[in-house]
Design an enzyme around this catalytic site. Structure first.
Site, PDB file in Angstrom:
ATOM      1  N   ASP A  10      -8.790  -6.913  18.591  1.00  0.00           N
ATOM      2  CA  ASP A  10      -9.807  -6.245  19.418  1.00  0.00           C
ATOM      3  C   ASP A  10     -10.895  -5.686  18.510  1.00  0.00           C
ATOM      4  O   ASP A  10     -10.683  -5.496  17.315  1.00  0.00           O
ATOM      5  CB  ASP A  10      -9.172  -5.111  20.231  1.00  0.00           C
ATOM      6  CG  ASP A  10     -10.180  -4.443  21.146  1.00  0.00           C
ATOM      7  OD1 ASP A  10     -10.861  -5.170  21.892  1.00  0.00           O
ATOM      8  OD2 ASP A  10     -10.333  -3.206  21.096  1.00  0.00           O
ATOM      9  N   SER A  11     -12.022  -5.397  19.114  1.00  0.00           N
ATOM     10  CA  SER A  11     -13.124  -4.809  18.353  1.00  0.00           C
ATOM     11  C   SER A  11     -12.830  -3.355  17.972  1.00  0.00           C
ATOM     12  O   SER A  11     -13.546  -2.779  17.161  1.00  0.00           O
ATOM     13  CB  SER A  11     -14.403  -4.863  19.184  1.00  0.00           C
ATOM     14  OG  SER A  11     -14.238  -4.085  20.348  1.00  0.00           O
ATOM     15  N   CYS A  73     -10.263  -8.423  23.619  1.00  0.00           N
ATOM     16  CA  CYS A  73     -11.650  -7.959  23.720  1.00  0.00           C
ATOM     17  C   CYS A  73     -12.394  -8.979  24.572  1.00  0.00           C
ATOM     18  O   CYS A  73     -12.390 -10.170  24.262  1.00  0.00           O
ATOM     19  CB  CYS A  73     -12.217  -7.895  22.302  1.00  0.00           C
ATOM     20  SG  CYS A  73     -13.991  -7.671  22.224  1.00  0.00           S
ATOM     21  N   GLU A 152     -14.353   5.121  22.348  1.00  0.00           N
ATOM     22  CA  GLU A 152     -14.048   5.093  20.912  1.00  0.00           C
ATOM     23  C   GLU A 152     -14.123   6.504  20.306  1.00  0.00           C
ATOM     24  O   GLU A 152     -13.451   6.807  19.333  1.00  0.00           O
ATOM     25  CB  GLU A 152     -15.008   4.143  20.160  1.00  0.00           C
ATOM     26  CG  GLU A 152     -14.724   2.659  20.382  1.00  0.00           C
ATOM     27  CD  GLU A 152     -13.508   2.119  19.610  1.00  0.00           C
ATOM     28  OE1 GLU A 152     -13.170   2.658  18.537  1.00  0.00           O
ATOM     29  OE2 GLU A 152     -12.875   1.165  20.107  1.00  0.00           O
ATOM     30  N   CYS A 184     -13.712  -5.069  30.294  1.00  0.00           N
ATOM     31  CA  CYS A 184     -13.729  -4.587  28.916  1.00  0.00           C
ATOM     32  C   CYS A 184     -12.457  -3.768  28.762  1.00  0.00           C
ATOM     33  O   CYS A 184     -12.161  -2.921  29.604  1.00  0.00           O
ATOM     34  CB  CYS A 184     -14.964  -3.718  28.677  1.00  0.00           C
ATOM     35  SG  CYS A 184     -14.959  -2.940  27.042  1.00  0.00           S
ATOM     36  N   HIS A 186     -11.713  -1.417  26.930  1.00  0.00           N
ATOM     37  CA  HIS A 186     -11.883   0.020  26.760  1.00  0.00           C
ATOM     38  C   HIS A 186     -11.913   0.761  28.108  1.00  0.00           C
ATOM     39  O   HIS A 186     -11.604   1.941  28.183  1.00  0.00           O
ATOM     40  CB  HIS A 186     -13.215   0.320  26.051  1.00  0.00           C
ATOM     41  CG  HIS A 186     -13.204   0.027  24.584  1.00  0.00           C
ATOM     42  ND1 HIS A 186     -13.257  -1.247  24.097  1.00  0.00           N
ATOM     43  CD2 HIS A 186     -13.148   0.856  23.500  1.00  0.00           C
ATOM     44  CE1 HIS A 186     -13.253  -1.198  22.761  1.00  0.00           C
ATOM     45  NE2 HIS A 186     -13.184   0.059  22.377  1.00  0.00           N
TER      46      HIS A 186
END
Lengths: 277, 277
Positions: A10-11, A73, A152, A184, A186
């Protein structure tokens, strides 16, 4: 082979939503995770760069003899899934198709919203996936570039997060959708706020949860589910700050003693087999 | 290969709940269906007989060069899935694991109810599947032998159906389950009554819906989804009364001009390859 780990890339920390579901739905499976936190977010970068970063993570995972790769991701899935599927001999899963399939299963109006990063929405990856399954589906894509930095930085609740969610999702309110894909990984951390804002009539699909489910289907189909009694191991690598990654992972996964190590991906030698060039 | 049909077999009309979901979730795929209505219900028969009938249906489908076989009957899945998976070179899906996986994904209390025929419940197929995924799961199995005859006779609503549902499910009411698996493909036709009786706090999993979703995952993974423009064809065979099968299929699938033909499975030559002996 059966006891080899699942590799998840993942990013940043978003893919931990997939990890959480893998731990819950596949509690016997070991996991090796890379979060490219230092170079996160991917969502506004050029495609060539996203492809390069994704290949670097995949290359790093080779040493662990992973039995399956999950690109957790959406941005990297939209850019690199087809390429990695061709290059690797193990099953490679992205998060787009599982989310799309679950949305098709769940919708009754065939009116589906998708939120994601600029690259994911711009790629029309979900639109293509949804309409390849059911042509009549009407898809409303909306980029929410402010969501990843919120998550994040650990600020996925509170008044700032609430306001950001409301402002970002306002254009979707009048579209009469019955299903929203969190495109996404996140975004599930913001799900309670998204649910409050859109109301109970909109079913929310978390691509991460659905991907864990599909990983289970494919491991079962390829007879590679871990049915040994060996306790699963979870290892995490980040290109960014270990302590803040650890803090988010601990809080999100409810795990103590998390094994997080720092790595530098720019040193990774990418050979021709995996490289896109 | 991609445009070859999916084969679906069932003891009667129950598997039409899988057909309905395949048509909705995989609208490009052709289907060949066999309902062994004349010998339905399977749920109280000896295992050897269920195995024999299931193999006869599979053998009959060979002429259609099916690309995937779905055993849309929980009883036949519990008895014959492992055998057919070993014998056939195409993917073979049962309805038990998809239902179990969806239940594990959905439960938060890890307290799951399963209703099915006597053979399905007696086989503990769901219990085994659920606990092989998540050991801590508490499973309450309950046989509901009166449900299949109700559905096969077209009486899936009205006061008799209501009373039967209430009487049958009473033992589950106090078990504090948060998820109920409809472990028989006939039962989704009774779902509105089951939902009314158990209330909104219990999530209902239809194994049929989940199986369609997993068929989609595996066809995608094996690159055999039909992406041609050829219009899908739906063909139905029954060992019982064509006109009553047609009536139920029309009402449940909302399709006009349904192609239903009569077959006699006891004439089918079962060769050594597929036979269990």
């Amino acid at each position: 082979m059966k006891q080899n780990p699942i590799g998840i890339i993942d990013s940043g920390v978003g893919g931990l939503t997939v990890v959480k579901e893998i731990i819950r739905q596949l509690p016997n499976e070991s996991i090796v995770y890379i979060g490219d936190t230092a170079r996160c977010p991917y969502g506004s970068r050029p495609k060539e760069e996203i492809m390069k970063f994704t290949i670097e993570m995949t290359k790093y995972l080779e040493r662990f003899q992973i039995k399956m790769l999950i690109i957790a991701c959406n941005t990297a899935t939209a850019v690199a899934l087809q390429h990695l599927r061709k290059k690797l001999s193990i099953p490679v899963l992205g998060v787009v198709h599982p989310g799309a399939r679950a949305a098709i299963k769940g919708t009754s109006k065939n009116r589906i919203g998708v939120i994601g990063t600029e690259v994911t929405i711009g790629s029309k990856a979900y639109e293509t996936a949804l309409q390849s399954i059911q042509k009549r589906t009407i898809v409303y894509g909306l980029a929410c570039p402010e969501f990843v930095p919120l998550v994040e930085s650990g600020q996925w609740s509170g008044p700032i997060a609430e306001k950001t969610v409301e402002n970002s999702l306002a254009p979707l309110k009048k579209k009469d959708i019955d299903t929203l894909i969190l495109g996404c990984t996140h975004y599930p951390l913001l799900e309670p706020l998204i649910r409050d804002y859109l109301g109970d009539d909109v079913q929310i699909i978390s691509s991460g949860e659905e991907t864990a489910r599909e990983a289970s289907v494919i491991l079962d189909h390829t007879k590679s589910l871990n049915d040994t009694n060996i306790k699963p191991k979870y290892r995490f690598f980040t290109t960014g700050c270990v302590s803040s990654f650890k803090e988010i992972a601990r809080s999100w996964l409810c795990l103590e003693n998390i094994d997080v190590q720092s790595i530098n991906l720019s040193n990774v030698q990418v050979n021709r087999e995996v490289s896109s060039k």
